[in-house]
Design a protein around this motif. Sequence first.
Motif, short mmCIF file in Angstrom:
data_model
loop_
_atom_site.label_atom_id
_atom_site.label_comp_id
_atom_site.label_asym_id
_atom_site.label_seq_id
_atom_site.Cartn_x
_atom_site.Cartn_y
_atom_site.Cartn_z
N ALA A 84 3.72 3.65 -6.48
CA ALA A 84 5.03 4.04 -7.02
C ALA A 84 5.37 3.28 -8.30
CB ALA A 84 6.12 3.80 -5.98
N HIS A 85 4.56 2.29 -8.64
CA HIS A 85 4.79 1.47 -9.84
C HIS A 85 3.50 1.44 -10.67
CE1 HIS A 85 8.59 0.04 -8.15
NE2 HIS A 85 7.95 -0.26 -7.03
N GLU A 106 12.12 -3.97 -1.75
CA GLU A 106 11.80 -2.60 -1.35
C GLU A 106 11.37 -2.50 0.12
OE1 GLU A 106 10.32 -0.91 -5.73
OE2 GLU A 106 8.84 -1.40 -4.17
N LEU A 161 9.00 -9.33 -10.34
CA LEU A 161 8.26 -8.24 -9.71
C LEU A 161 8.10 -8.50 -8.20
CD1 LEU A 161 5.38 -7.42 -12.24
CD2 LEU A 161 7.73 -6.61 -12.21
N LEU A 184 0.94 -0.11 -4.67
CA LEU A 184 1.67 -0.10 -5.94
C LEU A 184 1.70 1.29 -6.58
CD1 LEU A 184 0.37 -3.44 -7.48
CD2 LEU A 184 2.75 -2.94 -6.87
N THR A 217 11.31 -7.83 -6.39
CA THR A 217 11.57 -6.40 -6.24
C THR A 217 10.71 -5.78 -5.14
OG1 THR A 217 12.13 -6.24 -8.60
CG2 THR A 217 11.60 -4.18 -7.46
N LEU A 218 9.44 -6.15 -5.10
CA LEU A 218 8.55 -5.60 -4.08
C LEU A 218 9.01 -5.99 -2.67
CD1 LEU A 218 5.11 -6.24 -5.82
CD2 LEU A 218 6.14 -4.01 -5.35
N ALA A 244 2.78 1.06 -13.76
CA ALA A 244 2.66 -0.02 -14.75
C ALA A 244 2.32 -1.34 -14.06
CB ALA A 244 3.96 -0.15 -15.55
N TRP A 245 2.93 -1.59 -12.91
CA TRP A 245 2.63 -2.81 -12.17
C TRP A 245 1.23 -2.74 -11.57
CZ3 TRP A 245 7.77 -3.58 -8.94
CH2 TRP A 245 8.84 -3.68 -9.83
N GLN A 246 0.82 -1.55 -11.19
CA GLN A 246 -0.53 -1.35 -10.67
C GLN A 246 -1.57 -1.74 -11.73
OE1 GLN A 246 -1.93 2.78 -9.97
NE2 GLN A 246 -2.09 2.19 -7.80
#
Length: 271
Positions: free
Chosen positions: A250-251, A199, A192, A248, A195-196, A253-255
């Motif tokens: 845009a994510h 981005e 994760l 977060l 990926t962050l 689930a990660w939020q």
Amino acid sequence: MADHSLSSSLRLGLLGAGRVAAALGPALVAAGHQVVFVSSRAPGPAVALAARLPGCRALPAAEALGALPPADAYLLAVPDAAVPALLATLPWPPGAVVAHLAGALPLAVFEAAPLVQGGVLYPLQTFSAGRAIAWPTVPLFVEAATPAAEALLLTLARSLSEHVAHLGSAQRLRLHLGAVFASNFTNHLLGLAQTLLAEAALPFELLHPLVHETVAKALAAEPNAFAVQTGPAVRHDAPTLASHAAALAAHPAWQHLYAELSASIQAAAGG
């Protein structure tokens, strides 16, 4: 180094040709044993692995075997879910020593094959293609249904590793659970983070020193890794936590995961 003096050469059958088998097979040969056959559902991996093991034959899927070649022990390097069916359906020689390599499967799984001497040879390590394993450093845990099977598996384990112990099913399950938190979940969180950063067009290498220090510090703080926790959650930095949550968006689930982990950190620190 592992104690090879305790080991006579054993003839071993290896059922499975995945990541664990691919690492274990050569290690067994290096320890002075002979892998007499490798069997897997897909012929390609078995052929490739057998080619690396002197005197080893690649055999078809275990379910298709009319009889198993003779061996001192049969090692089940297959997914956990496949073990019960293999135990129940294969033509095991009466009295054969059969061991699975799983952390979460109890010894009781061998009740499906009452004619064999069931056992466990659990390597506490993560296995990936292309990664060399330093087997003398890998903790190996043994459990068996009979003294004879346990003696054989202990001898086998000691020929591979300097860290060998008996461990019962309940403790092994808890150890495996801890390993999932320490390895699998950590690997996911690093993914994760990677990926962050990607981005934001930032290289993951920027985090390498932080990751190394975090792990080294936690290991040095044993038995209380919680004591060296840092970051916005443990210091109840509400503005930073809110900024991170917004970043977060845009994510989702990660939020949610960020919020749950932050709450867990705060609970571990006493609120």
